[in-house]
Design a protein around this motif. Structure first.
Motif, PDB file in Angstrom:
ATOM      1  N   THR A  53       0.835  -1.198   0.000  1.00 42.78           N
ATOM      2  CA  THR A  53       0.000   0.000   0.000  1.00 42.78           C
ATOM      3  C   THR A  53       0.871   1.248   0.000  1.00 42.78           C
ATOM      4  O   THR A  53       0.559   2.223  -0.686  1.00 42.78           O
ATOM      5  N   TYR A  54       1.977   1.220   0.738  1.00 40.33           N
ATOM      6  CA  TYR A  54       2.910   2.351   0.692  1.00 40.33           C
ATOM      7  C   TYR A  54       3.471   2.518  -0.722  1.00 40.33           C
ATOM      8  O   TYR A  54       3.651   3.640  -1.195  1.00 40.33           O
ATOM      9  N   ARG A  55       3.743   1.403  -1.409  1.00 41.14           N
ATOM     10  CA  ARG A  55       4.256   1.488  -2.781  1.00 41.14           C
ATOM     11  C   ARG A  55       3.210   2.126  -3.691  1.00 41.14           C
ATOM     12  O   ARG A  55       3.522   3.008  -4.499  1.00 41.14           O
ATOM     13  N   GLN A  56       1.957   1.726  -3.536  1.00 42.51           N
ATOM     14  CA  GLN A  56       0.883   2.313  -4.336  1.00 42.51           C
ATOM     15  C   GLN A  56       0.726   3.803  -4.023  1.00 42.51           C
ATOM     16  O   GLN A  56       0.528   4.613  -4.925  1.00 42.51           O
ATOM     17  N   LEU A  57       0.821   4.144  -2.741  1.00 47.96           N
ATOM     18  CA  LEU A  57       0.710   5.548  -2.337  1.00 47.96           C
ATOM     19  C   LEU A  57       1.860   6.356  -2.939  1.00 47.96           C
ATOM     20  O   LEU A  57       1.650   7.451  -3.459  1.00 47.96           O
ATOM     21  N   GLY A  58       3.061   5.810  -2.891  1.00 50.50           N
ATOM     22  CA  GLY A  58       4.201   6.489  -3.499  1.00 50.50           C
ATOM     23  C   GLY A  58       4.017   6.685  -4.993  1.00 50.50           C
ATOM     24  O   GLY A  58       4.329   7.755  -5.540  1.00 50.50           O
ATOM     25  N   LYS A  59       3.469   5.672  -5.647  1.00 50.65           N
ATOM     26  CA  LYS A  59       3.204   5.779  -7.085  1.00 50.65           C
ATOM     27  C   LYS A  59       2.178   6.871  -7.356  1.00 50.65           C
ATOM     28  O   LYS A  59       2.325   7.653  -8.302  1.00 50.65           O
ATOM     29  N   ALA A  60       1.140   6.932  -6.526  1.00 49.24           N
ATOM     30  CA  ALA A  60       0.106   7.960  -6.708  1.00 49.24           C
ATOM     31  C   ALA A  60       0.689   9.358  -6.534  1.00 49.24           C
ATOM     32  O   ALA A  60       0.414  10.257  -7.336  1.00 49.24           O
ATOM     33  N   TYR A  61       1.487   9.549  -5.502  1.00 54.33           N
ATOM     34  CA  TYR A  61       2.120  10.854  -5.298  1.00 54.33           C
ATOM     35  C   TYR A  61       3.040  11.186  -6.473  1.00 54.33           C
ATOM     36  O   TYR A  61       3.098  12.330  -6.927  1.00 54.33           O
ATOM     37  N   TYR A  62       3.763  10.190  -6.962  1.00 53.30           N
ATOM     38  CA  TYR A  62       4.652  10.395  -8.102  1.00 53.30           C
ATOM     39  C   TYR A  62       3.852  10.860  -9.317  1.00 53.30           C
ATOM     40  O   TYR A  62       4.254  11.784 -10.025  1.00 53.30           O
ATOM     41  N   MET A  63       2.722  10.218  -9.551  1.00 52.94           N
ATOM     42  CA  MET A  63       1.875  10.602 -10.685  1.00 52.94           C
ATOM     43  C   MET A  63       1.387  12.038 -10.547  1.00 52.94           C
ATOM     44  O   MET A  63       1.184  12.723 -11.549  1.00 52.94           O
ATOM     45  N   ALA A  68       8.246  14.773  -2.923  1.00 52.21           N
ATOM     46  CA  ALA A  68       8.623  14.663  -1.507  1.00 52.21           C
ATOM     47  C   ALA A  68       7.756  13.620  -0.807  1.00 52.21           C
ATOM     48  O   ALA A  68       8.268  12.769  -0.071  1.00 52.21           O
ATOM     49  N   LYS A  69       6.450  13.665  -1.037  1.00 51.82           N
ATOM     50  CA  LYS A  69       5.558  12.676  -0.423  1.00 51.82           C
ATOM     51  C   LYS A  69       5.775  11.294  -1.035  1.00 51.82           C
ATOM     52  O   LYS A  69       5.689  10.286  -0.334  1.00 51.82           O
ATOM     53  N   ALA A  70       6.059  11.251  -2.326  1.00 51.41           N
ATOM     54  CA  ALA A  70       6.338   9.968  -2.979  1.00 51.41           C
ATOM     55  C   ALA A  70       7.569   9.330  -2.355  1.00 51.41           C
ATOM     56  O   ALA A  70       7.578   8.135  -2.051  1.00 51.41           O
ATOM     57  N   GLU A  71       8.597  10.127  -2.137  1.00 47.77           N
ATOM     58  CA  GLU A  71       9.825   9.617  -1.522  1.00 47.77           C
ATOM     59  C   GLU A  71       9.546   9.063  -0.133  1.00 47.77           C
ATOM     60  O   GLU A  71       9.990   7.960   0.216  1.00 47.77           O
TER      61      GLU A  71
END
Length: 133
Positions: A53-63, A68-71
């Motif tokens: 879920t953290y990986r998905q959240l990071g991907k969403a922030y990246y998109m 900073a939040k993605a990192e």
């Protein structure tokens, strides 16, 4: 489970971590990062040990180009990432931030983990084949 079924589950139980994570993933698959983020944020708040879920959240922030939040999210994900997927995404974030060395380091970790995962899978297949014979 369909998006509609998940939405119904979330109306009945908005604090259901798995339903929030699944809804976030569905929205992310539909390229709707803005709507996915609240569900994914809620899911990791409710169950902070879910690296996927953290990986998905990071991907969403990246998109959303919120690097900073993605990192931050992806740094949580890489702690338990057995296949290198989160490391690869963290590398993309670092590349977007102009941190070439950090990006390359994450890409290399991702590569090594993927090779280890493939070797493990091949060993499992070999074992299964020998049992079948």
């Amino acid at each position: 489970i369909s998006k509609e079924e998940l939405a119904a589950e979330l109306r009945l139980n908005p604090d259901h971590a798995e339903a929030n994570a699944e809804m976030g993933s569905i929205l992310l698959d539909r390229q709707d990062a803005a709507d996915a983020i609240p569900h994914l944020e809620k899911a990791v708040k409710l169950e902070p040990d879910q690296w996927v879920t953290y990986r998905q959240l990071g991907k969403a922030y990246y998109m959303q180009k919120d690097y900073a939040k993605a990192e931050t999210a992806l740094q949580q994900a890489v702690r338990h990432d057995p296949q290198g997927l989160a490391h690869y995404q963290l590398g993309l974030v670092y590349r977007s931030l102009g941190q070439k060395e950090a990006a390359n380091a994450q890409f290399e970790i991702s590569r090594k983990l993927k090779l280890e995962s493939l070797a493990h899978d091949e060993a499992q297949m070999t074992t299964l084949k020998s049992v079948d014979q």
